[in-house]
Motif scaffolding. Structure first.
Motif, PDB file in Angstrom:
ATOM      1  N   VAL A 118     -40.253 -16.147 -51.962  1.00 52.27           N
ATOM      2  CA  VAL A 118     -40.919 -16.044 -53.267  1.00 52.27           C
ATOM      3  C   VAL A 118     -41.036 -14.602 -53.748  1.00 52.27           C
ATOM      4  N   ASP A 119     -40.380 -13.687 -53.038  1.00 55.70           N
ATOM      5  CA  ASP A 119     -40.406 -12.266 -53.421  1.00 55.70           C
ATOM      6  C   ASP A 119     -41.820 -11.696 -53.490  1.00 55.70           C
ATOM      7  N   LEU A 120     -42.636 -12.050 -52.505  1.00 59.29           N
ATOM      8  CA  LEU A 120     -43.967 -11.459 -52.394  1.00 59.29           C
ATOM      9  C   LEU A 120     -43.892 -10.330 -51.371  1.00 59.29           C
ATOM     10  N   GLU A 121     -44.147  -9.104 -51.816  1.00 58.76           N
ATOM     11  CA  GLU A 121     -44.005  -7.935 -50.962  1.00 58.76           C
ATOM     12  C   GLU A 121     -44.974  -8.005 -49.779  1.00 58.76           C
ATOM     13  N   VAL A 122     -44.535  -7.452 -48.640  1.00 53.52           N
ATOM     14  CA  VAL A 122     -45.367  -7.444 -47.433  1.00 53.52           C
ATOM     15  C   VAL A 122     -46.688  -6.732 -47.697  1.00 53.52           C
ATOM     16  N   ASP A 123     -46.639  -5.600 -48.404  1.00 53.81           N
ATOM     17  CA  ASP A 123     -47.878  -4.882 -48.718  1.00 53.81           C
ATOM     18  C   ASP A 123     -48.834  -5.749 -49.538  1.00 53.81           C
ATOM     19  N   ASP A 124     -48.266  -6.489 -50.505  1.00 55.40           N
ATOM     20  CA  ASP A 124     -49.107  -7.371 -51.319  1.00 55.40           C
ATOM     21  C   ASP A 124     -49.693  -8.499 -50.474  1.00 55.40           C
ATOM     22  N   SER A 125     -48.944  -8.980 -49.486  1.00 54.42           N
ATOM     23  CA  SER A 125     -49.441 -10.073 -48.656  1.00 54.42           C
ATOM     24  C   SER A 125     -50.640  -9.657 -47.814  1.00 54.42           C
ATOM     25  N   ASN A 126     -50.807  -8.362 -47.622  1.00 51.46           N
ATOM     26  CA  ASN A 126     -51.932  -7.849 -46.830  1.00 51.46           C
ATOM     27  C   ASN A 126     -53.118  -7.416 -47.691  1.00 51.46           C
ATOM     28  N   ARG A 127     -53.031  -7.677 -48.985  1.00 48.14           N
ATOM     29  CA  ARG A 127     -54.156  -7.416 -49.892  1.00 48.14           C
ATOM     30  C   ARG A 127     -55.024  -8.651 -50.022  1.00 48.14           C
ATOM     31  N   LEU A 128     -56.297  -8.436 -50.378  1.00 48.58           N
ATOM     32  CA  LEU A 128     -57.190  -9.571 -50.599  1.00 48.58           C
ATOM     33  C   LEU A 128     -56.756 -10.359 -51.834  1.00 48.58           C
ATOM     34  N   ILE A 129     -56.889 -11.673 -51.757  1.00 47.41           N
ATOM     35  CA  ILE A 129     -56.498 -12.530 -52.873  1.00 47.41           C
ATOM     36  C   ILE A 129     -57.320 -12.234 -54.122  1.00 47.41           C
ATOM     37  N   GLN A 130     -58.522 -11.709 -53.951  1.00 50.15           N
ATOM     38  CA  GLN A 130     -59.343 -11.376 -55.122  1.00 50.15           C
ATOM     39  C   GLN A 130     -58.676 -10.328 -56.014  1.00 50.15           C
ATOM     40  N   ASP A 131     -57.720  -9.597 -55.474  1.00 49.06           N
ATOM     41  CA  ASP A 131     -57.006  -8.590 -56.255  1.00 49.06           C
ATOM     42  C   ASP A 131     -55.667  -9.095 -56.772  1.00 49.06           C
ATOM     43  N   TYR A 132     -55.364 -10.378 -56.561  1.00 47.44           N
ATOM     44  CA  TYR A 132     -54.074 -10.930 -56.965  1.00 47.44           C
ATOM     45  C   TYR A 132     -54.055 -11.290 -58.450  1.00 47.44           C
ATOM     46  N   SER A 133     -52.905 -11.125 -59.054  1.00 43.75           N
ATOM     47  CA  SER A 133     -52.672 -11.642 -60.405  1.00 43.75           C
ATOM     48  C   SER A 133     -52.437 -13.150 -60.314  1.00 43.75           C
ATOM     49  N   THR A 134     -52.430 -13.817 -61.475  1.00 49.98           N
ATOM     50  CA  THR A 134     -52.135 -15.251 -61.497  1.00 49.98           C
ATOM     51  C   THR A 134     -50.748 -15.517 -60.932  1.00 49.98           C
ATOM     52  N   GLY A 135     -49.798 -14.655 -61.253  1.00 51.82           N
ATOM     53  CA  GLY A 135     -48.445 -14.829 -60.747  1.00 51.82           C
ATOM     54  C   GLY A 135     -48.379 -14.771 -59.234  1.00 51.82           C
ATOM     55  N   MET A 136     -49.115 -13.847 -58.629  1.00 50.58           N
ATOM     56  CA  MET A 136     -49.131 -13.729 -57.168  1.00 50.58           C
ATOM     57  C   MET A 136     -49.798 -14.951 -56.529  1.00 50.58           C
ATOM     58  N   LYS A 137     -50.867 -15.436 -57.157  1.00 50.08           N
ATOM     59  CA  LYS A 137     -51.514 -16.653 -56.641  1.00 50.08           C
ATOM     60  C   LYS A 137     -50.562 -17.852 -56.716  1.00 50.08           C
ATOM     61  N   ASN A 138     -49.791 -17.909 -57.791  1.00 47.59           N
ATOM     62  CA  ASN A 138     -48.847 -19.014 -57.914  1.00 47.59           C
ATOM     63  C   ASN A 138     -47.713 -18.902 -56.903  1.00 47.59           C
ATOM     64  N   LYS A 139     -47.378 -17.678 -56.502  1.00 51.25           N
ATOM     65  CA  LYS A 139     -46.400 -17.526 -55.426  1.00 51.25           C
ATOM     66  C   LYS A 139     -46.953 -18.093 -54.118  1.00 51.25           C
ATOM     67  N   LEU A 140     -48.252 -17.915 -53.879  1.00 52.74           N
ATOM     68  CA  LEU A 140     -48.865 -18.529 -52.692  1.00 52.74           C
ATOM     69  C   LEU A 140     -48.802 -20.050 -52.782  1.00 52.74           C
ATOM     70  N   GLN A 141     -49.029 -20.596 -53.986  1.00 49.88           N
ATOM     71  CA  GLN A 141     -48.906 -22.052 -54.154  1.00 49.88           C
ATOM     72  C   GLN A 141     -47.490 -22.524 -53.837  1.00 49.88           C
ATOM     73  N   MET A 142     -46.510 -21.729 -54.266  1.00 51.30           N
ATOM     74  CA  MET A 142     -45.121 -22.109 -53.995  1.00 51.30           C
ATOM     75  C   MET A 142     -44.842 -22.067 -52.493  1.00 51.30           C
ATOM     76  N   ILE A 143     -45.393 -21.071 -51.810  1.00 52.56           N
ATOM     77  CA  ILE A 143     -45.238 -21.030 -50.352  1.00 52.56           C
ATOM     78  C   ILE A 143     -45.845 -22.285 -49.733  1.00 52.56           C
ATOM     79  N   MET A 144     -46.969 -22.738 -50.267  1.00 49.06           N
ATOM     80  CA  MET A 144     -47.625 -23.923 -49.727  1.00 49.06           C
ATOM     81  C   MET A 144     -46.710 -25.139 -49.795  1.00 49.06           C
ATOM     82  N   PHE A 145     -46.046 -25.368 -50.941  1.00 48.67           N
ATOM     83  CA  PHE A 145     -45.203 -26.562 -50.984  1.00 48.67           C
ATOM     84  C   PHE A 145     -43.855 -26.343 -50.302  1.00 48.67           C
TER      85      PHE A 145
END
Length: 250
Positions: A118-145
């Motif tokens: 999903v092209d989520l950078e490793v550095d971004d993956s180590n940030r708190l979700i509270q700092d995520y944009s909607t797009g980054m949160k949706n990338k997590l949803q895509m990882i889930m499915f």
């Protein structure tokens, strides 16, 4: 594999949203679910995944000669504005998600494999979700499915608020995986329906109605869809009910 909607009916108080709506969705296609705001798209998804009770009708899954009521574990419901635990990093959340769903997961890859998909950078993956944009949160949803590989994926306007780059990434993933799933993509953006989807179904006048597949490539596609949906006078009232219902579940 088929998802069968059979005579589905749902009302809120005296307002009927669906009236004996029926349709069969087939594996290997991405379906656009089009309707005016308030026509009942989100309500239909909630009935499929059983977060709302049906008044009557059935939601069935047919596979390998067997047809039976669909199971919650066979469905992933992707929403446009996901509520994820803000106190976890993206990587911690995915790790937690894997552990919580271990018995339903087959062919599990590494977390880094999914981040790359999903092209989520490793550095971004180590940030708190509270700092995520909607797009980054949706990338997590895509990882889930991508981890769960559910039979049915419901996508409720997931690209509406995303920037162009994230939209392109999500479109690419949807097209890459669609052969193994039944994917229903709810949107009110007609260009997205043309770009992503193989088939189009209207939710209109409380029914589910297919649109001729050739229409998608017609120069008058948008005008035709608008004219088909223009008579839905109850849309704004149903939208208000859906919004109030969503607030009551928060």
């Amino acid at each position: 594999m088929k998802l069968i909607i059979n005579n589905l009916t749902k009302s809120f108080s005296k307002k009927e949203v669906l009236n004996q709506a029926s349709f069969t969705f087939d594996q290997g296609f991405v379906y656009a679910l089009l309707g005016r705001n308030g026509a009942g798209k989100t309500t239909l998804f909630k009935l499929i995944n059983e977060s709302l009770d049906k008044d009557s009708g059935e939601v069935l899954l047919s596979e390998n000669g067997k047809t039976e009521p669909i199971s919650f574990k066979d469905i992933f419901f992707m929403v446009s504005e996901p509520e994820l635990p803000k106190f976890l990093t993206g990587r911690e959340f995915i790790s937690f998600f894997i552990e919580a769903n271990r018995e339903n997961i087959k062919d599990l890859g590494t977390i880094d494999d999914y981040l790359k998909l999903v092209d989520l950078e490793v550095d971004d993956s180590n940030r708190l979700i509270q700092d995520y944009s909607t797009g980054m949160k949706n990338k997590l949803q895509m990882i889930m499915f991508l981890i769960l590989k559910p039979k049915v994926i419901l996508m409720d306007e997931p690209l509406t608020s995303l920037d162009v780059l994230v939209q392109v990434q999500m479109k690419k993933i949807i097209r890459e995986i669609h052969k193994d799933h039944i994917i229903i993509f709810s949107t009110h953006i007609l260009q997205l329906a043309k770009d992503i989807c193989d088939k189009i179904v209207l939710i209109h006048d409380k029914k589910l109605t297919p649109v001729d597949g050739l229409l998608k490539d017609d120069p008058n596609f948008e005008d035709t869809i608008v004219s088909l949906l223009a008579s839905d006078a109850e849309a704004s009232e149903i939208k208000r009910i859906e919004e109030n219902l969503g607030e009551s579940h928060e």
